[in-house]
Design an enzyme around this catalytic site. Structure first.
Site, PDB file in Angstrom:
ATOM      1  N   GLU A   1       0.812  -1.217   0.000  1.00  8.51           N
ATOM      2  CA  GLU A   1       0.000   0.000   0.000  1.00  8.51           C
ATOM      3  C   GLU A   1       0.849   1.273   0.000  1.00  8.51           C
ATOM      4  O   GLU A   1       0.472   2.284  -0.576  1.00  8.51           O
ATOM      5  CB  GLU A   1      -0.958   0.020   1.200  1.00  8.51           C
ATOM      6  CG  GLU A   1      -2.110  -0.970   1.089  1.00  8.51           C
ATOM      7  CD  GLU A   1      -1.770  -2.336   1.656  1.00  8.51           C
ATOM      8  OE1 GLU A   1      -0.586  -2.581   1.981  1.00  8.51           O
ATOM      9  OE2 GLU A   1      -2.691  -3.169   1.779  1.00  8.51           O
TER      10      GLU A   1
ATOM     11  N   PHE B   1     -11.589  -6.791  13.952  1.00  7.98           N
ATOM     12  CA  PHE B   1     -10.538  -7.297  13.088  1.00  7.98           C
ATOM     13  C   PHE B   1     -10.200  -6.266  12.016  1.00  7.98           C
ATOM     14  O   PHE B   1     -11.079  -5.727  11.356  1.00  7.98           O
ATOM     15  CB  PHE B   1     -10.973  -8.614  12.430  1.00  7.98           C
ATOM     16  CG  PHE B   1      -9.947  -9.146  11.461  1.00  7.98           C
ATOM     17  CD1 PHE B   1      -8.690  -9.554  11.916  1.00  7.98           C
ATOM     18  CD2 PHE B   1     -10.214  -9.207  10.103  1.00  7.98           C
ATOM     19  CE1 PHE B   1      -7.740 -10.024  11.025  1.00  7.98           C
ATOM     20  CE2 PHE B   1      -9.262  -9.668   9.210  1.00  7.98           C
ATOM     21  CZ  PHE B   1      -8.026 -10.083   9.673  1.00  7.98           C
ATOM     22  N   GLN B   2      -8.938  -5.995  11.861  1.00  6.14           N
ATOM     23  CA  GLN B   2      -8.427  -5.017  10.893  1.00  6.14           C
ATOM     24  C   GLN B   2      -9.054  -3.632  11.072  1.00  6.14           C
ATOM     25  O   GLN B   2      -9.287  -2.918  10.107  1.00  6.14           O
ATOM     26  CB  GLN B   2      -8.568  -5.525   9.453  1.00  6.14           C
ATOM     27  CG  GLN B   2      -7.643  -6.703   9.180  1.00  6.14           C
ATOM     28  CD  GLN B   2      -7.434  -7.001   7.711  1.00  6.14           C
ATOM     29  OE1 GLN B   2      -8.309  -6.755   6.880  1.00  6.14           O
ATOM     30  NE2 GLN B   2      -6.266  -7.553   7.370  1.00  6.14           N
TER      31      GLN B   2
ATOM     32  N   LYS C   1     -17.466  -0.386   5.807  1.00  8.58           N
ATOM     33  CA  LYS C   1     -17.896  -1.386   4.822  1.00  8.58           C
ATOM     34  C   LYS C   1     -19.403  -1.325   4.592  1.00  8.58           C
ATOM     35  O   LYS C   1     -19.871  -1.490   3.464  1.00  8.58           O
ATOM     36  CB  LYS C   1     -17.476  -2.775   5.319  1.00  8.58           C
ATOM     37  CG  LYS C   1     -17.564  -3.836   4.244  1.00  8.58           C
ATOM     38  CD  LYS C   1     -16.925  -5.150   4.686  1.00  8.58           C
ATOM     39  CE  LYS C   1     -16.979  -6.178   3.554  1.00  8.58           C
ATOM     40  NZ  LYS C   1     -16.365  -7.456   3.955  1.00  8.58           N
TER      41      LYS C   1
ATOM     42  N   MET D   1      24.297   8.575   2.579  1.00  2.00           N
ATOM     43  CA  MET D   1      24.297   9.911   3.181  1.00  2.00           C
ATOM     44  C   MET D   1      24.599   9.824   4.676  1.00  2.00           C
ATOM     45  O   MET D   1      25.327  10.671   5.216  1.00  2.00           O
ATOM     46  CB  MET D   1      22.951  10.600   2.932  1.00  2.00           C
ATOM     47  CG  MET D   1      22.922  12.044   3.389  1.00  2.00           C
ATOM     48  SD  MET D   1      24.193  13.062   2.588  1.00  2.00           S
ATOM     49  CE  MET D   1      23.296  13.662   1.157  1.00  2.00           C
TER      50      MET D   1
END
Lengths: 163, 555
Positions: free
Chosen positions: B48, B110-111, B160, B469
């Site tokens: 993602e 969940f999630q 959802k 760097m």
């Protein structure tokens, strides 16, 4: 120097978090905060007291103004304004000292709003100085509980002969 | 009636969105089901974070708003770095995240992740949609906010059940906000005053930042510079605002800026900051920054004015409109001949340079060759660190929106997914990711995306086996104590390319660099060029953090 900011915001969930989060994220300290709905149910008004020099306050105002939910921000410290806080003090009050407490309440034009067996609840409104003074005056009796609102403030109306 | 998911897809079509970047998951299954039948092009990334960077790269390359979709919980939290990257660089982006159903919110489902809470400091605005009837207007508002004023990412969290609920669809054309105003034209009295100051200046400098790119004001910057004979320094974000080989261009200012850009800023009597925010990487020590200059600040964001540096003259507004108005008002040209002579002298005596010794490939040479082979007309994305600074110094960009780099947040792993987005936005242009071996490994899973969509991105890895760097800082400021900066073993990038079915080319000798790069550029598909470069090469000049711009190492 302490500044009083009057902030009109959309009356939506999450607005307080956005405003408070901005203060902590940018390292500004909130001395006091009060919020409530205005006469327009879609709009809430926050009064925030913040300490800082004019450059810091300028940044605070501009950053607040950038928040989409913030409708208007003004620093009213420089204007003629009224400010008030409300305090509720539950003080120990056996019958023998009640007279003395009631005198203090009178002097401060406060009110007794609850009487218990061993205590009184006193309600007082005023500016920060007055609230501090009544608190100090009641301390010797034994303060059991104290709750105070943040400061709310409003610019005075235009007077006859002005502007 | 339409479901929420259909409304989202229809709204995206109404917004003219052509491509979205995303990754499905449980909480966005209804949305993906509707995408299945939609003409919208969905680019399936492999992580993602890359969806956010790709949308960001797409936005930077095209000027359009980037669109991202991810699921709830880990899908959403994986976006955080990408959203923060876009926020720091003011990139327009609309991010859709799935959320657990409304009744499940707040129950550690969940999630479930409070993504509007988590992203609060890194979005321009965010919404959690609680009523399907407000979905279309929310999407309209999000696109409006992301793309107007000071641009930035806006997040819409989509429970959802909202995706499955039904409502009438009508897409609003208008938006209304009580507290959001888009600055436009500047105050004309201030413009007049500014024009006068410019005319009276003897040693003026224009300091152009990312705002010039986002407002499409490159032409106006060049116009102002030419009309007033004023040299221009650019920030990393402003690179491309003026062609790097324009006679009035002094290149980049700041920590790794050119000697002459830093000297010009330090000696000018008038600094015209345009769409720039006086970042610490530009100013160094604020007390010694532009000590002789009056500062004019032109910016769309009022909060930037006076934030880091006190300014004498502020013009708030859209940079393009302000510059147009300013040019109309300018009458006298600054008497700057001596100043330009002085700058020419600095340029002559202290050019941007490196030592080409021995047989080792110098990374600067690789970038120089890319610049020459492409004529500065390719879209270059960079990772972060030494590769980024060498790219900024030695790639001579010809035009805006062709140098794409994570400036404010400095996100390693940005360049490869950004190249994916840039290539999708500009399919006919050559897109090159100038990368380091460390940064490349942070998002190399996107090679699969490149192959899936047959994107002919060229990935040039300046491979020194170090987190370069940081190693440079350890060398210069920590007695060469290379704590955790040697990235060994470096994987065999050619074999890695082969594993993904990508052409891989390795170059180990300086004389082979031009021909290998040319082969890569001519090849019609994606290529990884593994350039084995001098391991301990440093980026110079360098202003140590917090130092004065005139106090450069290796200037």
């Amino acid at each position: 120097m302490s500044h009083i900011l009057a902030i009109l915001v959309e009356n939506q969930s999450g607005v307080l978090t956005r405003v408070a989060g901005l203060f902590s994220r940018r390292g500004y300290n909130i001395d006091s905060l009060a919020v409530g709905q205005t006469h327009d149910p879609g709009v809430s008004r926050m009064t925030i007291v913040v300490d800082g020099d004019s450059r810091v306050i300028d940044q605070v105002v501009k950053q607040l103004d950038k928040l989409v939910d913030v409708i208007e921000v003004s620093d009213i410290s420089g204007d003629e304004h009224l400010d008030r806080e409300l305090v509720l003090i539950k003080v120990e009050a056996e019958p023998e000292v009640r007279g003395e407490i009631m005198q203090i309440v009178d002097i401060f034009r406060a009110r007794i709003v609850d009487i218990g067996h061993h205590s009184l609840i006193i309600e007082c409104t005023g500016d920060a100085g007055k609230i501090r003074a009544i608190e100090n005056s009641l301390k010797p009796f034994g303060i059991l509980e104290l709750v105070r609102t943040g400061k709310i403030a409003m610019v005075r109306g235009q007077k006859y002969g002005e502007g | 009636m339409m479901t929420g998911a259909e409304i989202i897809v229809k709204s995206l079509e109404q917004e003219g969105v052509e491509v979205v970047f995303g990754y499905p998951g449980g909480a966005v299954i209804p949305l993906y089901d509707k995408l299945y039948d939609s003409p919208l092009k969905h680019i399936l990334v492999r992580h993602e974070q890359a969806a956010a960077h790709a949308a960001d790269g797409y936005a930077r390359a095209t000027g359009k708003t980037g669109v991202v979709i991810a699921t709830s919980g880990p899908g959403a939290t994986n976006l955080v770095t990408g959203i923060a990257t876009a926020a720091m660089d003011s990139i327009p982006m609309v991010v859709f995240t799935g959320q657990v159903a409304l009744p499940a919110i707040g129950r550690d489902s969940f999630q479930e992740a409070d993504i509007t809470g988590i992203t609060l400091p890194i979005v321009k605005h965010s919404y959690l949609v609680r009523d399907v009837n407000e979905l279309a207007s929310t999407i309209r508002s999000a696109f409006y906010l992301a793309s107007t004023g000071r641009q930035g990412p806006v997040l819409i969290d989509l429970p959802k059940d909202i995706q499955m609920a039904e409502a009438e669809f009508s897409y609003p054309q208008e938006v209304s906000f009580r507290g959001y105003r888009v600055p436009g034209e500047p105050n004309s009295a201030m413009v007049y005053q500014t024009a006068k100051k410019i005319g009276l200046s003897r040693r003026p400098v224009i300091y152009a930042g990312g705002g010039v790119i986002s407002s499409g004001a490159a032409e106006e910057i060049i116009g102002l510079a030419e009309k007033t004979n004023t040299p221009v320094v650019t920030t990393l974000m402003g690179k491309g605002a003026i062609a790097d080989d324009h006679p009035l261009s002094l290149g980049m200012v700041g920590m790794h800026g050119t000697y002459y850009a830093n000297y010009a800023v330090s000696h000018c009597d008038l600094l015209i900051a345009v769409g720039a925010r006086f970042s610490d990487r530009v100013t160094g020590n604020l007390d010694t920054f532009a000590p002789h200059a009056e500062i004019i600040h032109i910016d769309i964001d009022a909060a930037e004015i006076g934030k880091n540096v006190g300014v004498q003259c502020a013009l708030q507004g859209d940079v393009k409109l302000v510059l147009q108005e300013l040019q109309r008002r300018i009458e006298g040209k600054p008497q700057s001949e001596k100043w330009l002579e002085q700058i020419a002298c600095w340029k002559e005596e202290h050019p941007l340079t490196y030592e080409q010794d021995g047989d080792e490939i110098k990374p600067q040479y690789v970038v120089e060759q890319i610049s020459e082979l492409t004529g500065g007309n390719a879209i270059v994305t960079t990772e972060v660190g030494q590769n980024q600074m060498w790219a900024a110094q030695y790639y001579k960009a010809k035009k805006p929106r062709c140098f794409i780099s994570s400036g404010g947040l400095g996100t390693m792993g940005y360049g490869l997914p950004a190249a994916v987005g840039a290539q999708l936005g500009c399919p006919d242009q050559l897109v090159i990711d100038i990368s380091g071996d460390g940064s490349f490994q942070m998002n190399l899973q996107e090679l699969a995306t490149i192959v899936q969509y047959q994107l002919p991105v060229k990935i040039v890895i300046l491979n020194n086996g170090y987190l370069g760097m940081v190693r440079q800082w350890q060398e210069l400021f920590h007695e060469k104590r290379y704590s955790q900066t040697e990235l060994i073993p470096v994987p065999d990038f050619i074999k890695l390319a082969a594993a993904y079915g990508i052409k891989g080319l390795r170059v180990q000798r300086t004389e082979d660099v031009p021909s290998v790069l040319e082969e890569a550029i001519k090849y019609p598909g994606p290529v990884i060029v593994d350039c084995v470069v001098a391991k301990e090469e440093n980026v110079f000049p360098m202003v140590p953090a917090g130092g004065s711009l005139t106090n450069m190492l290796g200037g």
